[in-house]
Design an enzyme around this catalytic site. Structure first.
Site, PDB file in Angstrom:
ATOM      1  N   GLU A 183       0.838  -1.198   0.000  1.00 41.86           N
ATOM      2  CA  GLU A 183       0.000   0.000   0.000  1.00 41.86           C
ATOM      3  C   GLU A 183       0.877   1.254   0.000  1.00 41.86           C
ATOM      4  O   GLU A 183       1.952   1.256   0.595  1.00 41.86           O
ATOM      5  CB  GLU A 183      -0.908   0.001   1.242  1.00 41.86           C
ATOM      6  CG  GLU A 183      -1.709  -1.285   1.389  1.00 41.86           C
ATOM      7  CD  GLU A 183      -2.346  -1.465   2.765  1.00 41.86           C
ATOM      8  OE1 GLU A 183      -2.554  -0.445   3.451  1.00 41.86           O
ATOM      9  OE2 GLU A 183      -2.627  -2.608   3.138  1.00 41.86           O
ATOM     10  N   GLU A 197      -9.842   5.865   2.802  1.00 44.28           N
ATOM     11  CA  GLU A 197     -10.205   5.063   3.982  1.00 44.28           C
ATOM     12  C   GLU A 197     -10.151   5.964   5.209  1.00 44.28           C
ATOM     13  O   GLU A 197      -9.258   6.817   5.320  1.00 44.28           O
ATOM     14  CB  GLU A 197      -9.230   3.897   4.145  1.00 44.28           C
ATOM     15  CG  GLU A 197      -9.447   3.068   5.396  1.00 44.28           C
ATOM     16  CD  GLU A 197      -8.378   2.001   5.576  1.00 44.28           C
ATOM     17  OE1 GLU A 197      -8.260   1.480   6.704  1.00 44.28           O
ATOM     18  OE2 GLU A 197      -7.650   1.699   4.613  1.00 44.28           O
TER      19      GLU A 197
END
Length: 410
Positions: A214, A325
């Site tokens: 990520e 997120e």
């Protein structure tokens, strides 16, 4: 008798001293010192950033990656063997080194200096960073937070307290992904919450075998002690259980670049109805060595995750995700007001809503291609939403984000 008594007293004293030394070694202060020593390597040069960070310029061979037993005798790969095709018009040679032209300022610490060649910049971990963590052992790690758009149970929308607004592809073998990401400084309601925008390179299932790489930007008061927008990376090979960490807070990622510090503040950031700023991130698998490389912008090849760190990602990824997120800790039993992206919904459009543009995947022939069959996903579109599109200037893109708690999001 006196001699025997003296020897006994001496033995008791030695035992007491040993016990005291052992107790001192187990004390919180001693444990804190050991952890700080593990995180912070000897620096060739240190630079104080205007935001209070200390950036240590550490010799490349002394970086945290080499605490890993598999990397003890590892020869650093100083450049990838191949770049994905379709990325540049200009030559790809020497892409890891900067030109003689004036280098752009992309991180706040650049205002006060740069690291010399042969070193890597590492954000110094401070005592307060460790004391904010839920435990020193868990510092720099996160819980399972990857969005699974394939299995949404409406009764478990806030399981684990994480909510997403993403675009994704699946159903093929993927060897990398790229995106240009609009950079903002979202407001965070609670110190234990965060807001991030990133891409995910995923392999395995969403169970305990998930592999994930990520990268993107995040605001995380708990991790960094402030509300600055920071470049970050993360990796795990077991669904965030025991492997992996943020940035280079554990062994794993091998950094080769002396310009960009993982976890350092990005400068500048976008403003509502004002100037807009982007970062570009590319992650791809080197077809020859199998390592996963990361590039920041056009000029900075940062380093790589060795392929042996992973099981599924040792071959290829099975899903790519792009998007935002947040952690929703439901303060006082209501939805958090922590913002995602710019804090505004997608329909507000350019200079108001946050976006990803020019999103691409790397295929089996090492070519960058527009994603096929792009899907979108959000748990609660009345809190955070996502809308995708396509045009000649931005390629495949989407706007995403939202304000969190509102009259429609409780």
């Amino acid at each position: 008798m006196d001699t025997a008594r003296g020897v006994a007293c001496l033995l008791v004293a030695v035992i007491c001293l040993s016990c005291a030394a052992a107790a001192a070694a187990r004390s919180p202060a001693a444990r804190l010192h050991r952890h700080l020593k593990r995180f912070n390597k000897p620096a060739v040069k240190s630079i104080e950033s205007p935001d209070g960070d200390i950036i240590d310029c550490v010799h490349m061979s002394h970086q945290p990656a080499f605490d890993h037993p598999y990397l003890k005798n590892h020869t650093i790969q100083m450049r990838p063997n191949y770049h994905p095709e379709g990325l540049y018009d200009e030559s790809k040679t020497n892409v890891a080194s900067s030109s003689n032209a004036e280098r752009p300022m992309v991180q706040l610490w650049h205002q006060n200096g740069r690291c010399p060649e042969g070193t890597v910049p590492i954000r110094r971990t401070k005592k307060d960073d460790l004391l904010r963590a839920s435990s020193m052992r868990r510092y720099g790690r996160k819980r399972h937070t990857t969005a699974n758009p394939m299995s949404v149970n409406p009764t478990m929308l806030n399981e684990g307290g994480h909510q997403h607004a993403i675009a994704y592809v699946q159903g093929d073998k993927y060897y990398g992904a790229k995106a240009t990401i609009n950079v903002w400084e979202p407001k965070i309601e609670q110190p234990n919450e965060f807001s991030l925008s990133q891409l995910w390179i995923l392999g395995g299932s969403f169970g305990e075998d998930l592999n994930s790489i990520e990268a993107g930007w995040q605001v995380s008061p708990d991790l960094y002690g402030d509300n600055n927008t920071r470049l970050f990376t993360y990796w795990t090979s077991d669904a965030y259980q025991a492997t992996g960490c943020y940035n280079i807070l554990c062994s794993g990622f091998v950094q080769i670049n002396s310009e960009i510090a993982m976890g350092a503040s990005i400068f500048p950031t976008s403003s509502y109805s004002g100037s807009q700023y982007d970062i570009s991130i590319l992650i791809w698998k080197d077809p020859k060595e199998g390592n996963w490389w990361m590039q920041f912008g056009k000029d900075y090849v940062l380093g790589y995750w060795p392929s042996f760190l992973f099981s599924y990602l040792a071959d290829s990824a099975s899903m790519i995700e792009w998007g935002g997120e947040v952690v929703n800790s439901q303060p006082d039993g209501v939805h958090t007001s922590t913002q995602m992206g710019s804090g505004h919904f997608p329909e507000e459009g350019f200079s108001k809503a946050s976006y990803f543009k020019n999103i691409q995947v790397v295929d089996s022939t090492n070519n960058l291609k527009a994603p096929k069959g792009l899907g979108t996903f959000t748990e609660q579109s009345n809190c955070y939403d996502v809308q995708n599109g396509n045009n000649g200037d931005w390629g495949t893109y989407f706007y995403y984000g939202g304000p969190g708690r509102s009259s429609n999001c409780q």
